[in-house]
Scaffold this motif. Structure first.
Motif, PDB file in Angstrom:
ATOM      1  N   HIS A 187       0.179  -7.604   2.916  1.00  0.00           N
ATOM      2  CA  HIS A 187       1.634  -7.585   3.162  1.00  0.00           C
ATOM      3  C   HIS A 187       2.203  -9.003   3.070  1.00  0.00           C
ATOM      4  O   HIS A 187       3.268  -9.217   2.483  1.00  0.00           O
ATOM      5  N   HIS A 199       0.843  -1.206   0.000  1.00  0.00           N
ATOM      6  CA  HIS A 199       0.000   0.000   0.000  1.00  0.00           C
ATOM      7  C   HIS A 199       0.873   1.250   0.000  1.00  0.00           C
ATOM      8  O   HIS A 199       1.977   1.222   0.559  1.00  0.00           O
ATOM      9  N   ASP A 226       2.256   4.147   1.633  1.00  0.00           N
ATOM     10  CA  ASP A 226       2.719   4.462   3.006  1.00  0.00           C
ATOM     11  C   ASP A 226       3.602   3.354   3.587  1.00  0.00           C
ATOM     12  O   ASP A 226       4.449   3.647   4.422  1.00  0.00           O
ATOM     13  N   ASP A 227       3.443   2.097   3.137  1.00  0.00           N
ATOM     14  CA  ASP A 227       4.318   1.029   3.652  1.00  0.00           C
ATOM     15  C   ASP A 227       5.786   1.398   3.434  1.00  0.00           C
ATOM     16  O   ASP A 227       6.635   1.197   4.309  1.00  0.00           O
TER      17      ASP A 227
HETATM   18 ZN    ZN Z   1       0.244  -1.667   4.128  1.00  0.00          ZN
END
Ligand code: ZN
Length: 239
Positions: free
Chosen positions: A126, A23, A25-26
Protein backbone atom coordinates in the motif's frame (compact mmCIF):
# COMPACT_ATOMS: atom_id res chain seq x y z
CA UNK A 1 -26.58 10.15 1.97
CA UNK A 2 -23.91 12.49 0.74
CA UNK A 3 -22.32 15.09 2.88
CA UNK A 4 -23.55 18.55 1.86
CA UNK A 5 -20.97 20.69 3.60
CA UNK A 6 -19.90 23.42 1.18
CA UNK A 7 -16.23 22.99 2.06
CA UNK A 8 -16.26 19.39 0.92
CA UNK A 9 -16.31 17.73 -2.47
CA UNK A 10 -19.46 16.13 -3.79
CA UNK A 11 -19.46 12.99 -5.89
CA UNK A 12 -20.28 14.89 -9.06
CA UNK A 13 -17.24 17.13 -8.51
CA UNK A 14 -15.01 14.10 -9.02
CA UNK A 15 -15.52 13.68 -12.77
CA UNK A 16 -13.72 10.65 -14.17
CA UNK A 17 -12.38 8.65 -11.23
CA UNK A 18 -9.32 6.40 -11.26
CA UNK A 19 -8.69 4.27 -8.18
CA UNK A 20 -5.19 2.84 -7.85
CA UNK A 21 -4.88 0.15 -5.17
CA UNK A 22 -2.54 -2.68 -4.23
CA UNK A 23 -4.72 -5.79 -3.80
CA UNK A 24 -8.17 -6.97 -4.80
CA UNK A 25 -10.43 -5.82 -1.89
CA UNK A 26 -8.60 -2.55 -1.07
CA UNK A 27 -10.90 -0.71 -3.49
CA UNK A 28 -14.03 -2.17 -1.85
CA UNK A 29 -13.12 -1.37 1.76
CA UNK A 30 -11.99 2.17 0.98
CA UNK A 31 -14.08 3.35 -1.98
CA UNK A 32 -17.04 1.08 -2.86
CA UNK A 33 -19.67 3.72 -2.07
CA UNK A 34 -17.75 6.49 -3.85
CA UNK A 35 -17.54 4.25 -6.92
CA UNK A 36 -21.23 3.26 -6.79
CA UNK A 37 -22.42 6.85 -6.43
CA UNK A 38 -20.11 8.12 -9.19
CA UNK A 39 -21.32 5.41 -11.55
CA UNK A 40 -24.96 6.22 -10.67
CA UNK A 41 -24.23 9.84 -11.57
CA UNK A 42 -22.96 8.70 -14.99
CA UNK A 43 -19.26 9.22 -14.31
CA UNK A 44 -16.50 6.99 -15.62
CA UNK A 45 -14.79 4.93 -12.93
CA UNK A 46 -11.67 2.87 -13.60
CA UNK A 47 -9.90 0.70 -11.03
CA UNK A 48 -6.27 -0.41 -11.28
CA UNK A 49 -4.89 -3.06 -8.93
CA UNK A 50 -1.12 -3.36 -8.65
CA UNK A 51 -1.04 -7.06 -7.74
CA UNK A 52 -3.26 -10.11 -8.10
CA UNK A 53 -3.44 -10.60 -4.34
CA UNK A 54 -1.88 -14.03 -4.74
CA UNK A 55 -0.24 -13.87 -1.30
CA UNK A 56 -3.70 -13.80 0.27
CA UNK A 57 -5.17 -16.76 -1.62
CA UNK A 58 -5.55 -18.24 -5.07
CA UNK A 59 -4.83 -15.46 -7.59
CA UNK A 60 -7.45 -16.60 -10.11
CA UNK A 61 -10.10 -16.81 -7.43
CA UNK A 62 -9.21 -13.35 -6.17
CA UNK A 63 -9.45 -12.00 -9.70
CA UNK A 64 -12.94 -13.50 -10.06
CA UNK A 65 -13.94 -12.04 -6.70
CA UNK A 66 -12.68 -8.63 -7.80
CA UNK A 67 -14.74 -8.70 -11.00
CA UNK A 68 -17.88 -9.64 -9.03
CA UNK A 69 -17.15 -6.94 -6.48
CA UNK A 70 -16.68 -4.23 -9.11
CA UNK A 71 -19.87 -5.36 -10.85
CA UNK A 72 -21.76 -4.84 -7.56
CA UNK A 73 -20.88 -1.13 -7.71
CA UNK A 74 -21.34 -0.75 -11.47
CA UNK A 75 -17.66 -0.59 -12.42
CA UNK A 76 -16.79 -2.26 -15.72
CA UNK A 77 -13.26 -0.98 -16.32
CA UNK A 78 -10.38 -2.63 -14.51
CA UNK A 79 -6.68 -3.21 -15.06
CA UNK A 80 -4.06 -5.25 -13.22
CA UNK A 81 -0.62 -3.61 -13.17
CA UNK A 82 1.09 -7.00 -12.92
CA UNK A 83 3.27 -6.58 -9.84
CA UNK A 84 3.75 -9.33 -7.26
CA UNK A 85 1.76 -9.36 -4.05
CA UNK A 86 4.00 -8.61 -1.09
CA UNK A 87 6.86 -7.31 -3.22
CA UNK A 88 5.80 -3.83 -4.33
CA UNK A 89 8.17 -2.10 -1.93
CA UNK A 90 11.05 -3.84 -3.71
CA UNK A 91 10.02 -2.54 -7.15
CA UNK A 92 12.28 0.27 -8.37
CA UNK A 93 10.41 3.56 -7.99
CA UNK A 94 10.77 4.32 -11.72
CA UNK A 95 8.97 1.09 -12.66
CA UNK A 96 6.02 1.73 -10.37
CA UNK A 97 5.74 5.37 -11.41
CA UNK A 98 5.90 4.43 -15.12
CA UNK A 99 3.03 1.97 -14.72
CA UNK A 100 0.84 4.61 -13.09
CA UNK A 101 1.85 7.33 -15.59
CA UNK A 102 0.73 5.08 -18.41
CA UNK A 103 -2.67 4.80 -16.73
CA UNK A 104 -2.92 8.55 -16.23
CA UNK A 105 -2.12 9.13 -19.89
CA UNK A 106 -4.69 6.56 -21.06
CA UNK A 107 -7.53 7.50 -18.74
CA UNK A 108 -6.88 11.19 -18.03
CA UNK A 109 -8.80 11.06 -14.76
CA UNK A 110 -10.17 14.16 -13.07
CA UNK A 111 -9.73 12.49 -9.69
CA UNK A 112 -7.31 9.82 -8.47
CA UNK A 113 -8.07 7.76 -5.36
CA UNK A 114 -5.31 5.86 -3.56
CA UNK A 115 -3.69 5.25 -0.18
CA UNK A 116 -1.91 7.95 1.79
CA UNK A 117 1.79 7.64 2.62
CA UNK A 118 0.77 5.62 5.71
CA UNK A 119 -0.62 2.90 3.43
CA UNK A 120 -3.80 2.89 5.58
CA UNK A 121 -2.97 -0.45 7.24
CA UNK A 122 0.81 0.01 6.99
CA UNK A 123 1.12 -2.75 4.38
CA UNK A 124 4.33 -2.27 2.35
CA UNK A 125 2.47 -2.74 -0.94
CA UNK A 126 0.00 0.00 0.00
CA UNK A 127 2.83 2.39 0.94
CA UNK A 128 4.62 1.64 -2.35
CA UNK A 129 1.49 2.20 -4.45
CA UNK A 130 0.90 5.52 -2.69
CA UNK A 131 4.46 6.59 -3.58
CA UNK A 132 4.09 5.51 -7.21
CA UNK A 133 0.80 7.35 -7.65
CA UNK A 134 2.15 10.51 -6.05
CA UNK A 135 5.26 10.33 -8.24
CA UNK A 136 3.22 9.79 -11.41
CA UNK A 137 0.79 12.58 -10.48
CA UNK A 138 3.68 15.00 -9.96
CA UNK A 139 5.32 13.93 -13.21
CA UNK A 140 2.03 14.54 -15.03
CA UNK A 141 1.97 18.14 -13.80
CA UNK A 142 -0.76 17.55 -11.16
CA UNK A 143 -3.40 17.42 -13.87
CA UNK A 144 -5.83 15.45 -11.67
CA UNK A 145 -7.15 15.91 -8.16
CA UNK A 146 -5.33 13.45 -5.88
CA UNK A 147 -7.27 12.07 -2.91
CA UNK A 148 -5.77 9.88 -0.20
CA UNK A 149 -7.94 7.48 1.77
CA UNK A 150 -7.83 8.26 5.46
CA UNK A 151 -9.66 7.80 8.76
CA UNK A 152 -10.93 10.27 11.34
CA UNK A 153 -10.68 10.33 15.11
CA UNK A 154 -14.31 9.29 15.33
CA UNK A 155 -13.52 6.10 13.39
CA UNK A 156 -10.73 5.25 15.78
CA UNK A 157 -12.84 5.99 18.87
CA UNK A 158 -15.59 3.69 17.69
CA UNK A 159 -13.69 1.05 15.74
CA UNK A 160 -10.05 1.25 16.79
CA UNK A 161 -10.18 -1.62 19.27
CA UNK A 162 -12.20 -3.86 16.95
CA UNK A 163 -9.83 -3.10 14.05
CA UNK A 164 -6.80 -3.96 16.15
CA UNK A 165 -8.40 -7.14 17.51
CA UNK A 166 -9.12 -8.30 13.96
CA UNK A 167 -5.63 -7.68 12.65
CA UNK A 168 -6.47 -4.82 10.27
CA UNK A 169 -3.24 -2.94 10.98
CA UNK A 170 0.17 -4.40 10.20
CA UNK A 171 2.37 -4.92 13.28
CA UNK A 172 3.81 -1.57 14.35
CA UNK A 173 1.69 0.40 11.87
CA UNK A 174 0.26 3.78 12.82
CA UNK A 175 -3.04 4.10 10.92
CA UNK A 176 -3.97 7.56 9.62
CA UNK A 177 -6.18 9.81 11.73
CA UNK A 178 -7.18 13.30 10.62
CA UNK A 179 -9.46 15.94 12.15
CA UNK A 180 -12.89 16.31 10.51
CA UNK A 181 -11.95 19.74 9.13
CA UNK A 182 -9.13 18.20 7.06
CA UNK A 183 -11.50 15.85 5.23
CA UNK A 184 -12.09 16.77 1.56
CA UNK A 185 -14.51 13.96 0.63
CA UNK A 186 -16.69 12.09 3.07
CA UNK A 187 -19.31 9.56 2.05
CA UNK A 188 -21.61 8.18 4.72
CA UNK A 189 -22.49 4.74 3.46
CA UNK A 190 -26.21 4.37 4.17
CA UNK A 191 -29.30 2.99 2.42
CA UNK A 192 -28.79 1.55 -1.06
CA UNK A 193 -25.10 2.52 -0.99
CA UNK A 194 -24.65 0.40 2.13
CA UNK A 195 -26.23 -2.64 0.48
CA UNK A 196 -24.00 -2.26 -2.55
CA UNK A 197 -20.86 -1.76 -0.49
CA UNK A 198 -21.76 -4.83 1.56
CA UNK A 199 -22.23 -6.84 -1.66
CA UNK A 200 -18.89 -5.54 -2.97
CA UNK A 201 -17.15 -6.62 0.23
CA UNK A 202 -18.93 -9.98 0.38
CA UNK A 203 -17.78 -10.67 -3.18
CA UNK A 204 -14.21 -10.71 -1.81
CA UNK A 205 -15.22 -13.81 0.16
CA UNK A 206 -11.68 -15.16 0.54
CA UNK A 207 -10.78 -11.96 2.39
CA UNK A 208 -13.99 -10.99 4.17
CA UNK A 209 -15.73 -14.26 5.21
CA UNK A 210 -13.60 -14.56 8.34
CA UNK A 211 -14.21 -10.95 9.41
CA UNK A 212 -17.93 -11.31 8.73
CA UNK A 213 -18.12 -14.41 10.87
CA UNK A 214 -16.11 -12.73 13.62
CA UNK A 215 -18.25 -9.61 13.97
CA UNK A 216 -21.60 -10.37 12.27
CA UNK A 217 -23.19 -8.64 9.28
CA UNK A 218 -24.59 -5.60 11.08
CA UNK A 219 -21.39 -4.64 12.83
CA UNK A 220 -19.35 -5.34 9.70
CA UNK A 221 -21.52 -2.89 7.74
CA UNK A 222 -21.25 -0.21 10.42
CA UNK A 223 -17.51 -0.70 10.67
CA UNK A 224 -16.95 0.28 7.02
CA UNK A 225 -19.82 2.77 6.79
CA UNK A 226 -17.71 5.86 6.07
CA UNK A 227 -15.32 6.57 3.20
CA UNK A 228 -13.04 9.48 3.94
CA UNK A 229 -10.37 11.18 1.82
CA UNK A 230 -8.00 14.10 2.15
CA UNK A 231 -6.85 16.11 -0.88
CA UNK A 232 -3.15 16.36 -1.63
CA UNK A 233 -1.94 19.80 -2.63
CA UNK A 234 0.53 20.42 -5.45
CA UNK A 235 3.41 20.53 -3.02
CA UNK A 236 2.58 16.92 -2.24
CA UNK A 237 1.31 17.27 1.31
CA UNK A 238 -2.18 16.24 2.37
CA UNK A 239 -4.09 19.42 3.21
ZN1 ZN B 1 -4.30 -4.39 0.41
Amino acid sequence: MRDRRPDRLHITDLGTVLGVWAHPDDEAFLSAAVMAQARDAGQRVVVATATGGEAGGNGEERSRELMRSLAAVGVTEHEFLGFHDGHCDGVPMDGGVAAVRRLLEQIRPDTILTFGPDGMTGHGDHVAVSRWVTGAWRASGHRSRLLHATLTGSFHRRWGALSSANGIWMPGAVPPSVPDKAVALHVSVTGASADRKFAALQAHASQTDGLLRAVGDEMFRDWWAAETFVEVDAIGAAA
